[in-house]
Design a protein around this motif. Structure first.
Motif, PDB file in Angstrom:
ATOM      1  N   LEU A 182       0.800  -1.099  -0.013  1.00  0.00           N
ATOM      2  CA  LEU A 182       0.010   0.171   0.059  1.00  0.00           C
ATOM      3  C   LEU A 182       1.034   1.198   0.040  1.00  0.00           C
ATOM      4  O   LEU A 182       2.057   1.344  -0.199  1.00  0.00           O
ATOM      5  N   SER A 183       0.279   2.316   0.157  1.00  0.00           N
ATOM      6  CA  SER A 183       0.946   3.780   0.649  1.00  0.00           C
ATOM      7  C   SER A 183       1.739   3.565   1.535  1.00  0.00           C
ATOM      8  O   SER A 183       1.691   2.806   2.374  1.00  0.00           O
ATOM      9  N   ILE A 184       3.076   4.418   1.481  1.00  0.00           N
ATOM     10  CA  ILE A 184       4.069   4.280   2.493  1.00  0.00           C
ATOM     11  C   ILE A 184       3.220   4.586   4.003  1.00  0.00           C
ATOM     12  O   ILE A 184       3.932   4.414   4.913  1.00  0.00           O
ATOM     13  N   LEU A 185       2.269   5.613   3.705  1.00  0.00           N
ATOM     14  CA  LEU A 185       1.370   5.961   5.160  1.00  0.00           C
ATOM     15  C   LEU A 185       1.017   4.762   5.663  1.00  0.00           C
ATOM     16  O   LEU A 185       0.938   4.865   7.026  1.00  0.00           O
ATOM     17  N   ASP A 186       0.573   3.732   5.208  1.00  0.00           N
ATOM     18  CA  ASP A 186       0.166   2.487   5.933  1.00  0.00           C
ATOM     19  C   ASP A 186       1.422   1.984   6.840  1.00  0.00           C
ATOM     20  O   ASP A 186       1.153   1.547   8.084  1.00  0.00           O
ATOM     21  N   LEU A 187       2.393   1.833   6.199  1.00  0.00           N
ATOM     22  CA  LEU A 187       3.554   1.465   7.074  1.00  0.00           C
ATOM     23  C   LEU A 187       3.944   2.167   7.952  1.00  0.00           C
ATOM     24  O   LEU A 187       4.333   2.063   9.238  1.00  0.00           O
ATOM     25  N   LEU A 188       4.016   3.716   7.711  1.00  0.00           N
ATOM     26  CA  LEU A 188       4.325   4.523   8.758  1.00  0.00           C
ATOM     27  C   LEU A 188       3.480   4.493   9.751  1.00  0.00           C
ATOM     28  O   LEU A 188       3.935   4.641  11.160  1.00  0.00           O
ATOM     29  N   PHE A 189       2.115   4.655   9.651  1.00  0.00           N
ATOM     30  CA  PHE A 189       1.227   4.865  10.584  1.00  0.00           C
ATOM     31  C   PHE A 189       1.233   3.538  11.522  1.00  0.00           C
ATOM     32  O   PHE A 189       1.081   3.593  12.935  1.00  0.00           O
ATOM     33  N   ASN A 190       1.472   2.309  11.123  1.00  0.00           N
ATOM     34  CA  ASN A 190       1.670   1.107  11.810  1.00  0.00           C
ATOM     35  C   ASN A 190       2.866   0.670  12.444  1.00  0.00           C
ATOM     36  O   ASN A 190       2.915   0.077  13.444  1.00  0.00           O
ATOM     37  N   GLU A 191       3.969   1.266  11.837  1.00  0.00           N
ATOM     38  CA  GLU A 191       5.357   0.914  12.310  1.00  0.00           C
ATOM     39  C   GLU A 191       6.098   1.896  12.705  1.00  0.00           C
ATOM     40  O   GLU A 191       7.132   1.692  13.208  1.00  0.00           O
ATOM     41  N   GLY A 192       5.830   3.349  12.487  1.00  0.00           N
ATOM     42  CA  GLY A 192       6.406   4.415  13.017  1.00  0.00           C
ATOM     43  C   GLY A 192       7.785   4.463  12.331  1.00  0.00           C
ATOM     44  O   GLY A 192       8.064   4.023  11.167  1.00  0.00           O
ATOM     45  N   ARG A 193       8.969   4.666  12.950  1.00  0.00           N
ATOM     46  CA  ARG A 193      10.318   4.802  12.615  1.00  0.00           C
ATOM     47  C   ARG A 193      10.925   3.364  12.199  1.00  0.00           C
ATOM     48  O   ARG A 193      11.974   3.093  11.621  1.00  0.00           O
ATOM     49  N   TYR A 194      10.340   2.485  12.867  1.00  0.00           N
ATOM     50  CA  TYR A 194      10.636   1.090  12.761  1.00  0.00           C
ATOM     51  C   TYR A 194      10.489   0.701  11.084  1.00  0.00           C
ATOM     52  O   TYR A 194      10.929  -0.112  10.775  1.00  0.00           O
ATOM     53  N   ALA A 195       9.652   1.646  10.488  1.00  0.00           N
ATOM     54  CA  ALA A 195       9.453   1.442   8.940  1.00  0.00           C
ATOM     55  C   ALA A 195      10.707   1.273   8.191  1.00  0.00           C
ATOM     56  O   ALA A 195      11.058   0.556   7.136  1.00  0.00           O
ATOM     57  N   VAL A 196      11.832   2.177   8.849  1.00  0.00           N
ATOM     58  CA  VAL A 196      13.120   2.361   8.097  1.00  0.00           C
ATOM     59  C   VAL A 196      13.788   0.915   8.000  1.00  0.00           C
ATOM     60  O   VAL A 196      14.196   0.620   6.943  1.00  0.00           O
ATOM     61  N   ASP A 197      13.937   0.246   9.246  1.00  0.00           N
ATOM     62  CA  ASP A 197      14.341  -1.018   9.345  1.00  0.00           C
ATOM     63  C   ASP A 197      13.634  -2.022   8.233  1.00  0.00           C
ATOM     64  O   ASP A 197      14.621  -2.744   7.830  1.00  0.00           O
ATOM     65  N   TYR A 198      12.418  -1.859   8.323  1.00  0.00           N
ATOM     66  CA  TYR A 198      11.628  -2.864   7.394  1.00  0.00           C
ATOM     67  C   TYR A 198      11.806  -2.706   6.149  1.00  0.00           C
ATOM     68  O   TYR A 198      12.218  -3.728   5.595  1.00  0.00           O
ATOM     69  N   LEU A 199      12.095  -1.459   5.695  1.00  0.00           N
ATOM     70  CA  LEU A 199      12.294  -1.120   4.205  1.00  0.00           C
ATOM     71  C   LEU A 199      13.607  -1.667   3.762  1.00  0.00           C
ATOM     72  O   LEU A 199      13.751  -2.198   2.735  1.00  0.00           O
ATOM     73  N   LYS A 200      14.514  -1.532   4.645  1.00  0.00           N
ATOM     74  CA  LYS A 200      16.203  -2.064   4.358  1.00  0.00           C
ATOM     75  C   LYS A 200      16.092  -3.502   4.377  1.00  0.00           C
ATOM     76  O   LYS A 200      17.136  -4.124   3.767  1.00  0.00           O
ATOM     77  N   GLN A 201      15.079  -4.175   5.097  1.00  0.00           N
ATOM     78  CA  GLN A 201      15.177  -5.653   5.043  1.00  0.00           C
ATOM     79  C   GLN A 201      14.703  -6.511   3.780  1.00  0.00           C
ATOM     80  O   GLN A 201      14.691  -7.466   3.457  1.00  0.00           O
ATOM     81  N   GLN A 202      13.668  -5.287   3.210  1.00  0.00           N
ATOM     82  CA  GLN A 202      12.977  -6.036   2.115  1.00  0.00           C
ATOM     83  C   GLN A 202      13.933  -6.282   0.832  1.00  0.00           C
ATOM     84  O   GLN A 202      15.037  -5.250   0.486  1.00  0.00           O
ATOM     85  N   ARG A 203      13.790  -7.098  -0.108  1.00  0.00           N
ATOM     86  CA  ARG A 203      14.744  -7.615  -1.097  1.00  0.00           C
ATOM     87  C   ARG A 203      14.085  -6.900  -2.305  1.00  0.00           C
ATOM     88  O   ARG A 203      12.984  -6.622  -2.554  1.00  0.00           O
ATOM     89  N   LEU A 204      15.217  -6.547  -3.179  1.00  0.00           N
ATOM     90  CA  LEU A 204      14.745  -5.939  -4.287  1.00  0.00           C
ATOM     91  C   LEU A 204      14.753  -7.074  -5.681  1.00  0.00           C
ATOM     92  O   LEU A 204      14.766  -6.620  -6.711  1.00  0.00           O
ATOM     93  N   ASN A 205      14.752  -7.981  -5.471  1.00  0.00           N
ATOM     94  CA  ASN A 205      14.673  -9.254  -6.508  1.00  0.00           C
ATOM     95  C   ASN A 205      13.592  -9.408  -7.200  1.00  0.00           C
ATOM     96  O   ASN A 205      13.575 -10.023  -8.260  1.00  0.00           O
ATOM     97  N   PHE A 206      12.403  -8.659  -6.727  1.00  0.00           N
ATOM     98  CA  PHE A 206      11.177  -8.503  -7.745  1.00  0.00           C
ATOM     99  C   PHE A 206      11.348  -7.600  -8.807  1.00  0.00           C
ATOM    100  O   PHE A 206      10.442  -7.533  -9.451  1.00  0.00           O
ATOM    101  N   LEU A 207      12.454  -6.783  -8.535  1.00  0.00           N
ATOM    102  CA  LEU A 207      12.228  -5.665  -9.545  1.00  0.00           C
ATOM    103  C   LEU A 207      13.179  -6.201 -10.640  1.00  0.00           C
ATOM    104  O   LEU A 207      14.141  -6.710 -10.672  1.00  0.00           O
ATOM    105  N   ILE A 208      12.935  -5.734 -11.972  1.00  0.00           N
ATOM    106  CA  ILE A 208      13.551  -5.977 -13.197  1.00  0.00           C
ATOM    107  C   ILE A 208      14.553  -4.997 -13.647  1.00  0.00           C
ATOM    108  O   ILE A 208      14.606  -3.686 -13.151  1.00  0.00           O
TER     109      ILE A 208
END
Length: 208
Positions: A182-208
């Motif tokens: 969803l929008s980054i707002l969904d992650l921000l409102f649910n995870e706060g600044r923990y969202a940054v660690d979450y984003l860094k943990q996601q892999r980019l292998n789904f991107l071409i």
């Protein structure tokens, strides 16, 4: 993958946008393109009490000049009030809504003329909320294909964005399950600044 990326500035970007940007060494925003309907240039997706909800901003079209940087917002519709109420209904019970909403509320009070200007202000405010700084450049000419950057411009089109992210806690997941990317707002409102660690943990292998 080249860590220099080319991407669109969008309306409250999707989580996939931020996964790409936060992992990049340099970010260049495409601002020389023509406007295309039904993309995230002027829409976002949130998790409402009834499930996924699209929030769209009406824009004025000019057949003679359809460059996105010249596209104006149609402010005769009270989109700001409607979008803010939708966000409140969706996230008022989320852990971090009250913490961030005061910093984001001016977006829904200021009358922007151009869609692109609104998207760039949103980018700055979201980065402030996340506590990050993402330096960027803007394109000066449009190229259909690029060889010196990883091209993430396709992420602007939700139908082409097949990003799959790891689940995190969402307000209404007990009713509708986890809703992906969803929008980054969904992650921000649910995870706060923990969202940054979450984003860094996601892999980019789904991107071409």
């Amino acid at each position: 993958m080249n860590n220099e990326i080319l991407i669109y500035p969008t309306y409250f970007p999707s989580i996939s946008h931020y996964i790409a940007m936060i992992a990049a060494e340099s970010v260049t925003f495409e601002v020389e393109d023509t406007f295309q309907k039904q993309t995230n240039r002027n829409r976002m997706y949130i998790y409402s009490p009834n499930g996924i909800q699209m929030l769209n901003i009406s824009v004025k079209h000019n057949d003679a000049n359809n460059n996105f940087k010249d596209i104006k917002i149609d402010n005769q519709y009270n989109w700001q009030k409607n979008h803010f109420k939708s966000l409140e209904a969706a996230y008022k019970n989320s852990p971090f809504y009250e913490y961030f909403i005061d910093d984001l509320q001016p977006i829904f009070e200021k009358k922007h003329e151009f869609m692109l200007d609104l998207n760039f202000e949103i980018f700055e405010r979201i980065n402030d909320a996340l506590g990050i700084f993402i330096p960027f450049d803007k394109t000066t000419e449009y190229f259909h294909k690029v060889s010196d950057k990883t091209d993430f411009r396709y992420l602007v089109n939700g139908k082409k964005d097949n990003t799959q992210i790891e689940p995190y806690t969402q307000v209404f997941e007990n009713k509708h399950g986890f809703i992906n990317n969803l929008s980054i707002l969904d992650l921000l409102f649910n995870e706060g600044r923990y969202a940054v660690d979450y984003l860094k943990q996601q892999r980019l292998n789904f991107l071409i």
